[in-house]
Design a protein around this motif. Structure first.
Motif, PDB file in Angstrom:
ATOM      1  N   GLN A 127      46.930  37.173  44.322  1.00 20.79           N
ATOM      2  CA  GLN A 127      46.740  35.778  44.707  1.00 20.79           C
ATOM      3  C   GLN A 127      46.222  35.664  46.138  1.00 20.79           C
ATOM      4  O   GLN A 127      45.323  34.862  46.424  1.00 20.79           O
ATOM      5  N   PHE A 128      46.785  36.467  47.048  1.00 19.78           N
ATOM      6  CA  PHE A 128      46.334  36.432  48.446  1.00 19.78           C
ATOM      7  C   PHE A 128      44.862  36.846  48.555  1.00 19.78           C
ATOM      8  O   PHE A 128      44.100  36.257  49.339  1.00 19.78           O
ATOM      9  N   ILE A 129      44.462  37.874  47.802  1.00 17.32           N
ATOM     10  CA  ILE A 129      43.060  38.301  47.826  1.00 17.32           C
ATOM     11  C   ILE A 129      42.163  37.152  47.371  1.00 17.32           C
ATOM     12  O   ILE A 129      41.120  36.874  47.979  1.00 17.32           O
ATOM     13  N   ILE A 161      47.904  44.441  55.045  1.00 15.34           N
ATOM     14  CA  ILE A 161      48.294  43.285  54.233  1.00 15.34           C
ATOM     15  C   ILE A 161      49.215  42.360  55.017  1.00 15.34           C
ATOM     16  O   ILE A 161      49.081  41.134  54.978  1.00 15.34           O
ATOM     17  N   VAL A 162      50.157  42.938  55.748  1.00 13.52           N
ATOM     18  CA  VAL A 162      51.069  42.128  56.569  1.00 13.52           C
ATOM     19  C   VAL A 162      50.280  41.266  57.556  1.00 13.52           C
ATOM     20  O   VAL A 162      50.533  40.068  57.705  1.00 13.52           O
ATOM     21  N   HIS A 163      49.318  41.862  58.240  1.00 14.70           N
ATOM     22  CA  HIS A 163      48.555  41.121  59.247  1.00 14.70           C
ATOM     23  C   HIS A 163      47.524  40.183  58.628  1.00 14.70           C
ATOM     24  O   HIS A 163      47.373  39.041  59.075  1.00 14.70           O
ATOM     25  N   ALA A 189      34.130  36.805  55.276  1.00 13.67           N
ATOM     26  CA  ALA A 189      34.716  36.185  54.095  1.00 13.67           C
ATOM     27  C   ALA A 189      34.433  37.025  52.857  1.00 13.67           C
ATOM     28  O   ALA A 189      33.336  37.554  52.679  1.00 13.67           O
ATOM     29  N   LEU A 190      35.453  37.137  52.007  1.00 10.37           N
ATOM     30  CA  LEU A 190      35.301  37.781  50.707  1.00 10.37           C
ATOM     31  C   LEU A 190      35.875  36.839  49.656  1.00 10.37           C
ATOM     32  O   LEU A 190      37.079  36.588  49.636  1.00 10.37           O
ATOM     33  N   ASP A 191      35.017  36.318  48.803  1.00  5.73           N
ATOM     34  CA  ASP A 191      35.439  35.428  47.720  1.00  5.73           C
ATOM     35  C   ASP A 191      35.178  36.146  46.405  1.00  5.73           C
ATOM     36  O   ASP A 191      34.062  36.154  45.895  1.00  5.73           O
ATOM     37  N   VAL A 192      36.225  36.765  45.853  1.00  9.95           N
ATOM     38  CA  VAL A 192      36.036  37.571  44.646  1.00  9.95           C
ATOM     39  C   VAL A 192      35.748  36.709  43.425  1.00  9.95           C
ATOM     40  O   VAL A 192      35.321  37.228  42.389  1.00  9.95           O
ATOM     41  N   SER A 193      35.970  35.418  43.519  1.00 12.98           N
ATOM     42  CA  SER A 193      35.695  34.543  42.377  1.00 12.98           C
ATOM     43  C   SER A 193      34.209  34.246  42.220  1.00 12.98           C
ATOM     44  O   SER A 193      33.780  33.708  41.199  1.00 12.98           O
ATOM     45  N   GLN A 194      33.401  34.607  43.231  1.00  8.55           N
ATOM     46  CA  GLN A 194      31.975  34.286  43.205  1.00  8.55           C
ATOM     47  C   GLN A 194      31.116  35.379  42.581  1.00  8.55           C
ATOM     48  O   GLN A 194      29.956  35.148  42.266  1.00  8.55           O
ATOM     49  N   GLY A 195      31.651  36.552  42.413  1.00  6.51           N
ATOM     50  CA  GLY A 195      30.840  37.658  41.911  1.00  6.51           C
ATOM     51  C   GLY A 195      30.904  37.796  40.404  1.00  6.51           C
ATOM     52  O   GLY A 195      31.479  36.968  39.691  1.00  6.51           O
ATOM     53  N   THR A 196      30.300  38.864  39.917  1.00  6.34           N
ATOM     54  CA  THR A 196      30.286  39.140  38.484  1.00  6.34           C
ATOM     55  C   THR A 196      31.482  39.971  38.035  1.00  6.34           C
ATOM     56  O   THR A 196      31.707  40.137  36.832  1.00  6.34           O
ATOM     57  N   ILE A 197      32.245  40.494  38.991  1.00  7.83           N
ATOM     58  CA  ILE A 197      33.406  41.324  38.672  1.00  7.83           C
ATOM     59  C   ILE A 197      34.679  40.527  38.950  1.00  7.83           C
ATOM     60  O   ILE A 197      34.838  39.957  40.036  1.00  7.83           O
ATOM     61  N   SER A 198      35.591  40.517  37.999  1.00 12.01           N
ATOM     62  CA  SER A 198      36.859  39.807  38.155  1.00 12.01           C
ATOM     63  C   SER A 198      37.969  40.790  38.495  1.00 12.01           C
ATOM     64  O   SER A 198      37.932  41.963  38.094  1.00 12.01           O
ATOM     65  N   LEU A 199      38.959  40.315  39.223  1.00 13.28           N
ATOM     66  CA  LEU A 199      40.119  41.153  39.481  1.00 13.28           C
ATOM     67  C   LEU A 199      40.890  41.368  38.188  1.00 13.28           C
ATOM     68  O   LEU A 199      41.004  40.449  37.360  1.00 13.28           O
ATOM     69  N   PRO A 200      41.435  42.567  37.990  1.00 13.38           N
ATOM     70  CA  PRO A 200      42.202  42.825  36.763  1.00 13.38           C
ATOM     71  C   PRO A 200      43.481  41.981  36.742  1.00 13.38           C
ATOM     72  O   PRO A 200      44.066  41.682  37.773  1.00 13.38           O
ATOM     73  N   ALA A 201      43.875  41.594  35.540  1.00 10.18           N
ATOM     74  CA  ALA A 201      45.144  40.892  35.364  1.00 10.18           C
ATOM     75  C   ALA A 201      46.297  41.859  35.612  1.00 10.18           C
ATOM     76  O   ALA A 201      46.129  43.080  35.560  1.00 10.18           O
ATOM     77  N   ILE A 202      47.476  41.317  35.890  1.00  9.80           N
ATOM     78  CA  ILE A 202      48.651  42.154  36.114  1.00  9.80           C
ATOM     79  C   ILE A 202      49.254  42.516  34.757  1.00  9.80           C
ATOM     80  O   ILE A 202      49.704  41.635  34.019  1.00  9.80           O
ATOM     81  N   ILE A 217      41.654  46.148  49.605  1.00 10.27           N
ATOM     82  CA  ILE A 217      42.143  46.002  50.986  1.00 10.27           C
ATOM     83  C   ILE A 217      41.488  47.048  51.878  1.00 10.27           C
ATOM     84  O   ILE A 217      41.052  46.747  53.002  1.00 10.27           O
ATOM     85  N   CYS A 218      41.379  48.288  51.400  1.00 13.95           N
ATOM     86  CA  CYS A 218      40.728  49.336  52.192  1.00 13.95           C
ATOM     87  C   CYS A 218      39.292  48.946  52.528  1.00 13.95           C
ATOM     88  O   CYS A 218      38.864  49.025  53.695  1.00 13.95           O
TER      89      CYS A 218
END
Length: 243
Positions: free
Chosen positions: A167-169, A138-140, A179-192, A210-211
């Protein structure tokens, strides 16, 4: 090629799981979840990467532990190179309470044809596993001066740091290669969420992204844009170079 990220529960508890797929010259998020039993984890691996299909698996856990006591070579190197970012990793040896589970998980992946890959020929169909450590990655990947401290502390601070990771993801991984654009798929990132136990569940899932991304980055670039802490005989960790 598919890339699986496993934020393994070292002793017990649930593990975060992510599946990415390389298609159309970019990565797509296919699955993001959390499972507990080792059998369920391996069944999940078999579902997304059946026997004979190429793919990479990145595990956040020491799956190679040759030393009976003390600290592995990659653990020492993580402290040497990433201690200034607060990203030194937990020391592992065969007397550690987690050793039996983490080593057994790596062996189960080897039995499925996922050979350890501290060296790799980039962008070739292959079946491999690597050990990773999200904090230095994540740092790099996001050009940070220190780790995001979402694992310890008061819940408000953990939520704030986890929100930054989310937000960084969203904002920065689409700009990287691969490139990984998670906003383009059918799965959304969970809310905090608000509660501590729920925050831990989201933490595991975001770590698994990240893994999986590091697995894809390793496959795409090899040593050109990644560094290896350690080796096959003493254990190793793959870390992306600074972006």
């Amino acid at each position: 090629m598919r890339f699986l990220g496993v934020d393994l529960g070292w002793v017990s508890g649930a593990s975060g799981l992510c599946c990415l797929e390389w298609q159309g010259n970019q990565l797509e998020l296919l699955d993001l979840q959390r499972l507990e039993a080792t059998e369920d984890l391996l069944n999940w691996v078999d579902r997304w990467l059946p026997a004979g299909e190429p793919g990479g698996i990145a595990v956040d856990a020491p799956t190679l532990i040759p030393n009976a006591r003390g600290m592995r070579s990659p653990d020492r190197l993580a402290h040497k190179y990433f201690g200034k970012y607060h990203a030194g990793c937990y020391p592992a040896n065969l007397n550690s309470p987690f050793a039996q589970r983490t080593v057994a998980f790596g062996l189960s992946l080897e039995a499925r044809g996922f050979d350890h890959a501290p060296t790799i020929v980039p962008r070739q169909p292959q079946r491999f596993q690597i050990e990773v450590f999200p904090h230095p990655a994540i740092v790099h990947l996001f050009n940070l001066e220190r780790i995001l401290k979402y694992k310890k502390g008061v819940i408000a601070e953990r939520r704030s740091e986890l929100s930054r990771l989310r937000q960084f993801i969203h904002e920065r991984l689409p700009l990287h290669k691969p490139a990984l654009d998670v906003s383009q798929g059918t799965i959304s990132l969970p809310a905090i969420p608000q509660r501590g136990a729920d925050v831990k569940a989201v933490e595991d899932q975001l770590d698994s992204i990240i893994c999986a991304y590091v697995a894809a980055h390793w496959w795409y670039w090899g040593v050109e844009r990644n560094q290896i802490l350690g080796d096959r005989s003493e254990g190793y960790i793959v870390v992306p170079n600074p972006i």
